[in-house]
Design an enzyme around this catalytic site. Structure first.
Site, PDB file in Angstrom:
ATOM      1  N   ASN A  44      32.522  40.396  47.832  1.00  0.00           N
ATOM      2  CA  ASN A  44      33.812  39.918  47.319  1.00  0.00           C
ATOM      3  C   ASN A  44      34.288  38.694  48.087  1.00  0.00           C
ATOM      4  O   ASN A  44      35.381  38.188  47.843  1.00  0.00           O
ATOM      5  CB  ASN A  44      34.896  40.987  47.481  1.00  0.00           C
ATOM      6  CG  ASN A  44      34.660  42.181  46.589  1.00  0.00           C
ATOM      7  OD1 ASN A  44      34.105  42.057  45.505  1.00  0.00           O
ATOM      8  ND2 ASN A  44      35.081  43.351  47.050  1.00  0.00           N
ATOM      9  N   HIS A 132      41.859  48.205  36.518  1.00  0.00           N
ATOM     10  CA  HIS A 132      41.392  48.823  37.760  1.00  0.00           C
ATOM     11  C   HIS A 132      42.013  50.207  37.990  1.00  0.00           C
ATOM     12  O   HIS A 132      43.150  50.464  37.590  1.00  0.00           O
ATOM     13  CB  HIS A 132      41.797  47.892  38.913  1.00  0.00           C
ATOM     14  CG  HIS A 132      41.197  48.216  40.235  1.00  0.00           C
ATOM     15  ND1 HIS A 132      41.879  48.903  41.214  1.00  0.00           N
ATOM     16  CD2 HIS A 132      39.966  47.934  40.752  1.00  0.00           C
ATOM     17  CE1 HIS A 132      41.103  49.016  42.289  1.00  0.00           C
ATOM     18  NE2 HIS A 132      39.940  48.435  42.027  1.00  0.00           N
ATOM     19  N   GLU A 176      44.392  42.708  34.133  1.00  0.00           N
ATOM     20  CA  GLU A 176      43.812  41.915  35.210  1.00  0.00           C
ATOM     21  C   GLU A 176      43.607  40.518  34.657  1.00  0.00           C
ATOM     22  O   GLU A 176      43.559  40.335  33.441  1.00  0.00           O
ATOM     23  CB  GLU A 176      42.467  42.513  35.637  1.00  0.00           C
ATOM     24  CG  GLU A 176      42.630  43.697  36.563  1.00  0.00           C
ATOM     25  CD  GLU A 176      41.385  44.544  36.703  1.00  0.00           C
ATOM     26  OE1 GLU A 176      40.302  43.984  36.924  1.00  0.00           O
ATOM     27  OE2 GLU A 176      41.503  45.767  36.584  1.00  0.00           O
ATOM     28  N   SER A 180      36.814  43.317  36.717  1.00  0.00           N
ATOM     29  CA  SER A 180      35.889  43.493  37.830  1.00  0.00           C
ATOM     30  C   SER A 180      34.477  43.885  37.426  1.00  0.00           C
ATOM     31  O   SER A 180      33.554  43.663  38.197  1.00  0.00           O
ATOM     32  CB  SER A 180      36.449  44.522  38.804  1.00  0.00           C
ATOM     33  OG  SER A 180      36.657  45.739  38.147  1.00  0.00           O
ATOM     34  N   ASP A 206      47.160  41.276  37.485  1.00  0.00           N
ATOM     35  CA  ASP A 206      46.481  41.504  38.762  1.00  0.00           C
ATOM     36  C   ASP A 206      45.358  40.472  38.905  1.00  0.00           C
ATOM     37  O   ASP A 206      44.392  40.487  38.154  1.00  0.00           O
ATOM     38  CB  ASP A 206      45.938  42.942  38.785  1.00  0.00           C
ATOM     39  CG  ASP A 206      45.221  43.292  40.091  1.00  0.00           C
ATOM     40  OD1 ASP A 206      44.851  42.377  40.840  1.00  0.00           O
ATOM     41  OD2 ASP A 206      45.032  44.494  40.332  1.00  0.00           O
ATOM     42  N   HIS A 209      40.484  39.424  41.620  1.00  0.00           N
ATOM     43  CA  HIS A 209      39.195  38.726  41.619  1.00  0.00           C
ATOM     44  C   HIS A 209      39.326  37.238  41.331  1.00  0.00           C
ATOM     45  O   HIS A 209      38.324  36.527  41.278  1.00  0.00           O
ATOM     46  CB  HIS A 209      38.253  39.345  40.572  1.00  0.00           C
ATOM     47  CG  HIS A 209      37.829  40.723  40.930  1.00  0.00           C
ATOM     48  ND1 HIS A 209      36.893  40.995  41.906  1.00  0.00           N
ATOM     49  CD2 HIS A 209      38.234  41.930  40.463  1.00  0.00           C
ATOM     50  CE1 HIS A 209      36.727  42.293  42.015  1.00  0.00           C
ATOM     51  NE2 HIS A 209      37.531  42.887  41.162  1.00  0.00           N
ATOM     52  N   LYS A 240      39.667  39.996  49.122  1.00  0.00           N
ATOM     53  CA  LYS A 240      38.454  39.466  48.511  1.00  0.00           C
ATOM     54  C   LYS A 240      38.272  37.998  48.932  1.00  0.00           C
ATOM     55  O   LYS A 240      37.968  37.749  50.082  1.00  0.00           O
ATOM     56  CB  LYS A 240      38.501  39.706  47.010  1.00  0.00           C
ATOM     57  CG  LYS A 240      38.446  41.230  46.740  1.00  0.00           C
ATOM     58  CD  LYS A 240      38.509  41.640  45.312  1.00  0.00           C
ATOM     59  CE  LYS A 240      38.282  43.140  45.195  1.00  0.00           C
ATOM     60  NZ  LYS A 240      39.388  43.863  44.569  1.00  0.00           N
TER      61      LYS A 240
END
Ligand code: PLP
Length: 387
Positions: A44, A132, A176, A180, A206, A209, A240
């Site tokens: 990550n 997530h 997100e 992910s 979110d 990533h 990350k």
């Protein structure tokens, strides 16, 4: 009394879903496991900052290590509120050009805390099917009514809104920005249209990533889309690409004030280590400079996506640095990961329940410090495996 748990463990083993903590050591972009040194293709650390020892040394050179606190010893609401928290919050609010920023101990804390604080019986949460686990737990903990829309299917979301919007005071759409497991992205401008269409919608995004990776200044997909100012709850994590620990929310001041009063994981947990918050600030102040790393990562990612798409002859969901190589059944994914590891590529198989049944995969996640030659070796190996 413990037999029940022993049986559960046996069952997981029988299903090939038993997890253990891996015995690994890190050496820059490499991982040591079972006496083997492998290039980490499951990291990550997207910008390569966590493995950059000179960066760490610069930080320690300008940090009074004898003085800085390692622990806050308390919640921020009691005696744990060191000045570094507010400093980082001010810095980030300025960088994102939002009224307020609030820090949390982790992305998990953020996601299990914010939604339960915000949502009541007058609130409907509408979440993407693939969000997530921490967001799912937050939704469940909130006790609010919720609906899930098919992954990135905004026609389905529209149907749900048509049906439910008038029945609730508030609707919180949760997504997100970069997902992910498939590495695909939400269409943030499209989601913002719903806010214009319905007056009672709030948007929760979110960016775990995406922060560091996207945007001219590395602020995330919202920066790239030019919509930082319109997202009601813009969450991201430091763990990350930002090479640190913790999480943040960018929001209006009133939301920050409210959460300080209502959010249990913020109120009832010892605040982050002041040392780590100082390190987060050190990284955030440099984030805009890492455009070359972002460009490299984008170029490497595009090559890997194209290659995997070519030899699987299947659509490639990803448009980012997270690249799924979907093999289908568990055994095939495990065997492929083992072969890749034998050749020095640390790749991990991802199986149900983490991903849907029949989509077991290798999940590559790339970092900016992988060289072109190293990626070429991986591509050669993958192509050979396919023949
Ligand atoms: C990693 C991740 C989290 C959890 O963040 P932590 O700081 O590791 O607890 C939350 N949301 C998403 C989408 C993530 O990928």
């Amino acid at each position: 009394m413990l037999n029940f748990y022993a049986e559960q463990v046996q069952q997981l083993k029988a299903q090939g879903q038993y997890r253990t903590l891996p015995d690994i050591c890190h050496e820059g972009k490499y991982i040591w496991r079972d006496g083997r040194k492998m290039l980490n293709f499951s990291s990550n650390d997207y910008l390569g900052l966590a493995s950059d020892n000179s960066l760490k040394q610069q930080f320690f050179a300008q940090t009074d290590v004898g003085e800085v606190a390692l622990t806050s010893s308390s919640s921020r609401l009691l005696t744990g509120n060191f000045p570094v928290y507010a400093e980082l919050e001010t810095l980030m609010a300025n960088q994102f050009q939002r009224e307020a920023c609030l820090l949390f101990n982790s992305g998990y804390h953020a996601n299990i805390g914010i939604l339960p604080a915000l949502a009541d019986k007058q609130t409907l949460i509408v979440a993407d099917k693939l969000v997530h686990a921490s967001l799912i737990d937050g939704i469940r903990l909130s006790g609010a009514d919720y609906q899930r829309y098919r992954h990135n299917d905004y026609a389905h979301l529209q149907q749900l809104l048509e049906k439910y919007a008038a029945r609730y005071q508030r609707i919180i759409i949760v997504t997100e920005s970069v997902f992910s497991m498939d590495g695909d992205t939400a269409d943030l401008p499209h989601l913002l249209q719903f806010k214009r269409q319905y007056r009672n919608i709030l948007l929760y995004v979110d960016e775990a990533h995406a922060v560091g990776v996207f945007g001219q200044n590395g602020l995330g997909l919202a920066e790239k889309c030019g919509c930082i100012g319109q997202i009601d709850f813009l969450v991201g994590t430091f763990g990350k690409a930002l090479a640190s620990m913790g999480a943040y929310l960018l929001c209006d001041q009133v939301i920050k004030d409210y959460l300080i009063n209502k959010m249990r994981p913020l109120i009832f947990s010892t605040a982050l280590s002041p040392l780590i918050v100082q390190w987060s600030g050190f990284v955030m102040r440099r984030l805009a400079q890492y455009q070359p790393q972002r460009a490299r990562l984008a170029a490497l990612s595009a090559q890997l996506r194209t290659a995997v798409q070519d030899f699987t002859q299947a659509p490639m969901p990803s448009s980012t640095h997270i690249v799924p190589y979907i093999l289908g059944d568990n055994a095939a994914a495990v065997a492929s990961a083992e072969r890749l590891q034998k050749c020095g590529f640390y790749c991990l198989p991802i199986r149900p329940p983490t991903v849907p049944n029949g989509t077991s995969r290798i999940r590559f996640s790339l970092t900016a410090d992988i060289s072109q030659a190293e990626l070429d070796q991986l591509l050669t190996m993958l192509t050979a495996e396919k023949k």
